[in-house]
Design an enzyme around this catalytic site. Sequence first.
Site, PDB file in Angstrom:
ATOM      1  N   ASP A 180       0.824  -1.198   0.000  1.00  0.00           N
ATOM      2  CA  ASP A 180       0.000   0.000   0.000  1.00  0.00           C
ATOM      3  C   ASP A 180       0.865   1.258   0.000  1.00  0.00           C
ATOM      4  O   ASP A 180       0.661   2.175  -0.778  1.00  0.00           O
ATOM      5  CB  ASP A 180      -0.958  -0.009   1.207  1.00  0.00           C
ATOM      6  CG  ASP A 180      -0.265  -0.302   2.541  1.00  0.00           C
ATOM      7  OD1 ASP A 180       0.974  -0.471   2.577  1.00  0.00           O
ATOM      8  OD2 ASP A 180      -0.967  -0.371   3.565  1.00  0.00           O
ATOM      9  N   ASP A 195       6.952   3.754   3.748  1.00  0.00           N
ATOM     10  CA  ASP A 195       7.204   4.893   4.633  1.00  0.00           C
ATOM     11  C   ASP A 195       8.679   4.841   5.046  1.00  0.00           C
ATOM     12  O   ASP A 195       9.540   5.362   4.342  1.00  0.00           O
ATOM     13  CB  ASP A 195       6.227   4.790   5.816  1.00  0.00           C
ATOM     14  CG  ASP A 195       6.295   5.956   6.777  1.00  0.00           C
ATOM     15  OD1 ASP A 195       7.248   6.742   6.699  1.00  0.00           O
ATOM     16  OD2 ASP A 195       5.394   6.092   7.628  1.00  0.00           O
TER      17      ASP A 195
HETATM   18  P1  IMP Z   1       7.226   1.232   6.821  1.00  0.00           P
HETATM   19  O1  IMP Z   1       7.740  -0.088   7.310  1.00  0.00           O
HETATM   20  O2  IMP Z   1       7.563   2.359   7.763  1.00  0.00           O
HETATM   21  O3  IMP Z   1       7.669   1.547   5.386  1.00  0.00           O
HETATM   22  O4  IMP Z   1       5.659   1.208   6.879  1.00  0.00           O
HETATM   23  C1  IMP Z   1       4.949   0.470   6.039  1.00  0.00           C
HETATM   24  C2  IMP Z   1       3.559   0.133   6.546  1.00  0.00           C
HETATM   25  O5  IMP Z   1       3.075   1.039   7.535  1.00  0.00           O
HETATM   26  C3  IMP Z   1       2.629   0.253   5.383  1.00  0.00           C
HETATM   27  O6  IMP Z   1       2.536  -0.978   4.713  1.00  0.00           O
HETATM   28  C4  IMP Z   1       1.332   0.698   6.040  1.00  0.00           C
HETATM   29  O7  IMP Z   1       0.580  -0.430   6.429  1.00  0.00           O
HETATM   30  C5  IMP Z   1       1.751   1.465   7.255  1.00  0.00           C
HETATM   31  N1  IMP Z   1       1.769   2.928   6.983  1.00  0.00           N
HETATM   32  C6  IMP Z   1       2.846   3.719   6.813  1.00  0.00           C
HETATM   33  N2  IMP Z   1       2.489   4.985   6.573  1.00  0.00           N
HETATM   34  C7  IMP Z   1       1.140   5.010   6.575  1.00  0.00           C
HETATM   35  C8  IMP Z   1       0.164   6.043   6.352  1.00  0.00           C
HETATM   36  O8  IMP Z   1       0.460   7.219   6.091  1.00  0.00           O
HETATM   37  N3  IMP Z   1      -1.141   5.664   6.438  1.00  0.00           N
HETATM   38  C9  IMP Z   1      -1.533   4.380   6.707  1.00  0.00           C
HETATM   39  N4  IMP Z   1      -0.652   3.383   6.904  1.00  0.00           N
HETATM   40  C10 IMP Z   1       0.673   3.683   6.844  1.00  0.00           C
HETATM   41 MG    MG Z   2       0.987  -2.323   5.049  1.00  0.00          MG
END
Ligand code: IMP
Ligand code: MG
Length: 173
Positions: A98, A101
């Site tokens: 999705d 981040d």
């Molecule tokens: P990461 O490991 O920090 O890259 O985060 C990834 C996961 O965190 C994504 O697959 C989302 O499920 C969740 N996530 C990160 N940012 C957002 C946001 O702005 N809205 C909703 N879910 C988020």
């Molecule tokens: Mg996710």
Amino acid sequence: MTPTNLEMLYTTQQIEQRVMELGKQIEADYKDQPLVVVGVLKGSFLFMADLVRAIKHPLRCDFLRVSSYDHDVSTGVVRMDFDLTQSIENDNVLLIEDIVDTGKTLGFLKEHLHGKKPKSLKVCSMLYKDIGVDNRHLVDYVGFEIPNHYVVGYGLDSEGLYRSLPYIGYFPK
Ligand code: IMP
Ligand code: MG
């Protein structure tokens, strides 16, 4: 119904158009090679449903689920809740996220899936969040690059809510 104070980021129409473009690009890149499309639950479920219908191509679908967020804050520790149900050995795998981040979830998932010896592994994320860390190389296809906002809708939640909104928005700070 649009929740009050939610700012629109991408409308349903903009999302539809971008998903069609991504589908065409993926089709062209894989020619007629069979594909296994792997969705990361829960966030990618709407994006994946639309994307696979935009890829006019033989493909299989599978899902896995990981979690790392607690009350909208990343814990930095990625936990595998459940894994794929079928082997992907020697398959062309396209992982559907999705949003990227911090990139921690994706880094974890790529390592995990590489261990299953696919023929190829590419990643398509609906959103790529620019947080000032260069993780862009982790992703092969990106729907939209967005500024550092917490976004909801079109599969993305805030404490379980808003996934069913047919557009993407954010709550201004
Ligand atoms: P990461 O490991 O920090 O890259 O985060 C990834 C996961 O965190 C994504 O697959 C989302 O499920 C969740 N996530 C990160 N940012 C957002 C946001 O702005 N809205 C909703 N879910 C988020
Ligand atoms: Mg996710």
